[in-house]
Design an enzyme around this catalytic site. Structure first.
Site, PDB file in Angstrom:
ATOM      1  N   ARG A 131       0.081  64.043 145.191  1.00 46.77           N
ATOM      2  CA  ARG A 131       1.046  64.439 146.220  1.00 46.77           C
ATOM      3  C   ARG A 131       2.486  64.356 145.732  1.00 46.77           C
ATOM      4  O   ARG A 131       3.381  64.962 146.319  1.00 46.77           O
ATOM      5  CB  ARG A 131       0.890  63.556 147.463  1.00 46.77           C
ATOM      6  CG  ARG A 131      -0.319  63.862 148.325  1.00 46.77           C
ATOM      7  CD  ARG A 131      -0.197  63.215 149.693  1.00 46.77           C
ATOM      8  NE  ARG A 131      -1.330  63.562 150.533  1.00 46.77           N
ATOM      9  CZ  ARG A 131      -2.392  62.780 150.708  1.00 46.77           C
ATOM     10  NH1 ARG A 131      -2.447  61.610 150.094  1.00 46.77           N
ATOM     11  NH2 ARG A 131      -3.380  63.163 151.482  1.00 46.77           N
ATOM     12  N   ILE A 142       2.736  71.676 155.322  1.00 47.99           N
ATOM     13  CA  ILE A 142       1.315  71.932 155.576  1.00 47.99           C
ATOM     14  C   ILE A 142       0.466  71.601 154.354  1.00 47.99           C
ATOM     15  O   ILE A 142      -0.605  71.012 154.472  1.00 47.99           O
ATOM     16  CB  ILE A 142       1.106  73.406 155.989  1.00 47.99           C
ATOM     17  CG1 ILE A 142       1.912  73.725 157.250  1.00 47.99           C
ATOM     18  CG2 ILE A 142      -0.370  73.713 156.195  1.00 47.99           C
ATOM     19  CD1 ILE A 142       1.964  75.207 157.604  1.00 47.99           C
ATOM     20  N   PHE A 143       0.945  71.990 153.156  1.00 50.67           N
ATOM     21  CA  PHE A 143       0.248  71.729 151.893  1.00 50.67           C
ATOM     22  C   PHE A 143      -0.188  70.269 151.761  1.00 50.67           C
ATOM     23  O   PHE A 143       0.535  69.353 152.141  1.00 50.67           O
ATOM     24  CB  PHE A 143       1.217  71.993 150.730  1.00 50.67           C
ATOM     25  CG  PHE A 143       1.034  73.323 150.047  1.00 50.67           C
ATOM     26  CD1 PHE A 143      -0.047  74.137 150.297  1.00 50.67           C
ATOM     27  CD2 PHE A 143       1.971  73.762 149.120  1.00 50.67           C
ATOM     28  CE1 PHE A 143      -0.197  75.349 149.660  1.00 50.67           C
ATOM     29  CE2 PHE A 143       1.836  74.976 148.475  1.00 50.67           C
ATOM     30  CZ  PHE A 143       0.755  75.770 148.747  1.00 50.67           C
ATOM     31  N   GLU A 144      -1.346  70.052 151.177  1.00 47.80           N
ATOM     32  CA  GLU A 144      -1.812  68.726 150.757  1.00 47.80           C
ATOM     33  C   GLU A 144      -1.715  67.679 151.879  1.00 47.80           C
ATOM     34  O   GLU A 144      -1.357  66.532 151.654  1.00 47.80           O
ATOM     35  CB  GLU A 144      -1.041  68.265 149.513  1.00 47.80           C
ATOM     36  CG  GLU A 144      -1.281  69.168 148.312  1.00 47.80           C
ATOM     37  CD  GLU A 144      -0.518  68.729 147.085  1.00 47.80           C
ATOM     38  OE1 GLU A 144      -0.067  67.571 147.056  1.00 47.80           O
ATOM     39  OE2 GLU A 144      -0.376  69.540 146.152  1.00 47.80           O
ATOM     40  N   GLY A 145      -2.037  68.105 153.083  1.00 48.92           N
ATOM     41  CA  GLY A 145      -1.971  67.241 154.252  1.00 48.92           C
ATOM     42  C   GLY A 145      -0.766  67.594 155.098  1.00 48.92           C
ATOM     43  O   GLY A 145       0.374  67.358 154.688  1.00 48.92           O
TER      44      GLY A 145
END
Length: 643
Positions: A293, A422-425
């Site tokens: 992340r 929104i990406f990666e959670g």
């Protein structure tokens, strides 16, 4: 060989159990952020600021110099935006530079960069073209290299890592058309068959998937004799028979990314390509993301630096009412916000990355906080830049150039950054994930008290354990170093940052008291109070960022590297952050959460459909969620290997 299982039907409780089983259960290393949520301000865990070894710095700086030349001479961001594709020659140039193997160990042909310098490289590449940064990040942060580094066998590393370091692009496939952050409903199956598994299913939003050579695929293995079953990770060759890339998706931003829909039909994968044991797929994914992340905050730091540069140059050139617009308070406040926040995002990123490199601390919360905070603040900075630019901020770079002005892609940066929330959670999922970790200590001692499935005997035992824990813990939340005027005196260097650290210490204790009160009040219903939990997490993110900027400012001062200016930026950020924290504390208990739930119930029950009258809906026909039933593909394969 049995037929692939149908899509699982999962209750809310079962979904939570799957997620709970996948998370790391123990805390074997200290965590600054975990302690912060418990009301313990462990400044000693981050100060003095950790530093990389000289040899890591030299290796990293040498690569950054080469990458900068490549970005300045070989990457045409306007062309990539216009054609919605990164040219093959750019990708091949990155391969030759070794950029695909930045995080891969040198013994496998990689560059062996630290997390700190990997992120600096992503920020540099992402500033030249965000789609290039995403290509490199998706390949290394969550693609084949990272899970193999953490969980792969020696044979798997020897087989795949040299390819990933120099020639092969990888992608990570978890999401499905009807499965996002609820992996318990994962439908893609991997049925054991001899010394292989047979994959069937459809994966959505496969970043790099259109051009990938290797895939990490999460699939459900059915439980059977000799097979534990569960969600499992596999390395899959993209040219395997039965794999079809059915669509290259297009988005509002990041138009150059190769993101698609991938179908698996009777795809045979050797058992030797399974990563870890059966059922460990989600744990592998979550552990990979702990550091993976951190690549996303790198792109936000790059965007912040660019926004600051453009805001400074434009606000000096543009005059309004007889003076540069920067001298008008309404614009100046936005410039101050962008400058202070950029300093903060870099402080959070570098601190978290260096802690990841040292591996002395558990950074699962720090990494998640960095992603959450950076994605939210990065978007706000870009939005403020568009506002500072006015109509020119809304105009495309191509249009500006066509009429003779500097081609500043402010609107594109705003579009590109939007996905980071929104990406990666998503922000909402990150709130819940971090909140779960933040209350872990409470659930360990008192969780059985609020678990309806536990017996009276278990509840009695939990009550006794909780009594002992809280008898020791609660008194420590009453007073602390934040109430002593002389504390943290080494941060008083002309500009006083010690007052901000004392505020962090006091606020950490207040945050812990608020969490305890909420658990006492709502008990088992606490998990439904997502608004409250989100604010708790946002307060923690601000306190973490304030701590990071103060520590970074002191580091820069001791190094003689813009120390006074760093103190000014840290002071400004902390002052701005404290205002946000106070608002969040107020909204813990004074909010519209209950009223909002009533309105939502009315909306979903059709009580307000009259409010939707008087418009035309331009949406096209089709189902809300595409059919993802297993079976052979009926579409052309748009997989495009890079030549």
């Amino acid at each position: 060989m049995s037929a692939p299982p149908s899509k699982p039907t999962v209750s809310e409780r079962e979904a939570r159990q799957v997620a709970e089983a996948a998370r790391e259960q123990d805390w074997r290393k200290p965590s600054f952020a975990k302690e912060l949520f418990l009301g313990r301000f462990r400044l000693d865990l981050i100060h003095p600021h950790p530093l990389p070894p000289d040899e890591d710095v030299q290796r990293g700086e040498e690569f950054l110099a080469k990458l900068r030349v490549f970005c300045e001479t070989e990457i045409d961001a306007a062309l990539i935006e216009r054609e919605a594709r990164i040219p093959d020659e750019v990708i091949n140039g990155l391969k030759e530079l070794g950029a695909l193997g930045m995080k891969i160990d040198t013994k496998y042909g990689g560059l062996g960069l630290t997390q700190v310098y990997y992120n600096k490289a992503l920020a540099l590449a992402g500033s030249a073209c965000p789609a290039v940064g995403v290509l490199l990040s998706a390949h290394q942060s969550i693609g084949v290299p990272q899970p193999l580094k953490l969980f792969g066998t020696d044979e798997q590393k020897a087989e795949f890592l040299p390819r990933c370091a120099r020639t092969d692009i990888s992608a990570f496939l978890l999401t499905e058309p009807d499965v996002g952050s609820d992996p318990a409903r994962l439908a893609t199956s991997a049925v054991p068959d001899g010394d292989s598994y047979v994959l069937d299913g459809v994966k959505l939003w496969t970043t790099n998937g259109v051009i990938a050579d290797l895939l990490v695929v999460m699939a459900r293995v059915p439980k059977s004799e000799g097979h534990k079953g569960g969600i499992t990770a596999f390395v899959v060759e993209t040219d395997s028979p039965g794999i079809t890339v059915e669509n290259r998706n297009a988005f509002m931003g990041l138009r150059g990314i190769e993101n698609g829909v991938t179908r698996f039909h009777q795809v045979r994968v050797p058992a030797a390509h399974r990563i870890g044991p059966e059922g460990a797929g989600l744990k592998i994914a979550l552990t990979t993301l702990n550091t993976g992340r951190l690549s996303l905050p790198a792109s936000c730091v790059a965007a912040g630096k660019w926004c600051l540069k453009i805001a400074r140059e434009w606000s000096a050139a543009r005059e309004q009412w007889g003076r540069p617009i920067a001298e008008h308070e309404a614009v100046g406040a936005k410039i101050s916000f962008i400058a202070a926040t950029t300093f903060a995002l870099e402080a959070v990123l570098d601190l978290s990355s260096q802690m990841a490199d040292e591996d002395r601390n558990d950074i699962r919360i720090e990494g998640a906080l960095a992603k959450l905070f950076s994605s939210e603040m990065g978007w706000l900075m870009a939005d403020e830049l568009v506002q500072i630019r006015g109509g020119r901020g809304f105009e495309t770079a191509a249009s500006l150039a066509a009429r003779g002005e500097k081609a500043v892609p402010a609107e594109q940066v705003l579009r590109d950054l939007r996905i980071n929330r929104i990406f990666e959670g998503s922000t909402e999922i990150m709130h819940l994930l971090i909140a779960r970790e933040a209350v872990d200590a409470h659930l360990k001692v008192a969780g059985d008290l609020i678990d309806p499935d536990k017996s009276l005997q278990d509840k009695a035992k939990a009550g006794a354990n909780a009594g002992v824990f809280y008898a020791k813990w609660l008194p420590k939340l009453v007073a602390g170093n934040g109430q002593l005027p002389g504390t943290y005196g080494e941060f008083r260097q002309g500009i006083d940052l010690s007052k901000h650290l004392r505020y962090v210490e006091r606020s950490a204790r207040k945050l812990a008291r608020s969490t305890f009160y909420a658990m006492s009040r709502w008990q088992g219903r606490m998990e439904t109070k997502q608004g409250f939990l989100g604010r708790i997490v946002d307060i923690g993110a601000e306190l973490f960022a304030m701590s990071a900027v103060c520590v970074r400012a002191e580091l820069l001062r001791t190094q003689g590297d813009h120390g006074r200016e760093a103190y000014q930026l840290a002071d400004a950020f902390c002052a701005q952050s404290r205002i946000r924290v106070e608002e969040l504390f107020g909204r813990l208990w004074t909010n519209t959460d209950d009223l909002d739930r009533k309105v939502v119930k009315g909306v979903m029950g059709g009580a307000y459909t009259w409010l939707e009258e008087g418009i035309v809906d331009p949406s096209g026909e089709g189902p809300w969620i595409a059919d993802a039933s297993p079976g052979p593909s009926k579409l052309e394969n748009v997989h495009r290997p890079v030549n």
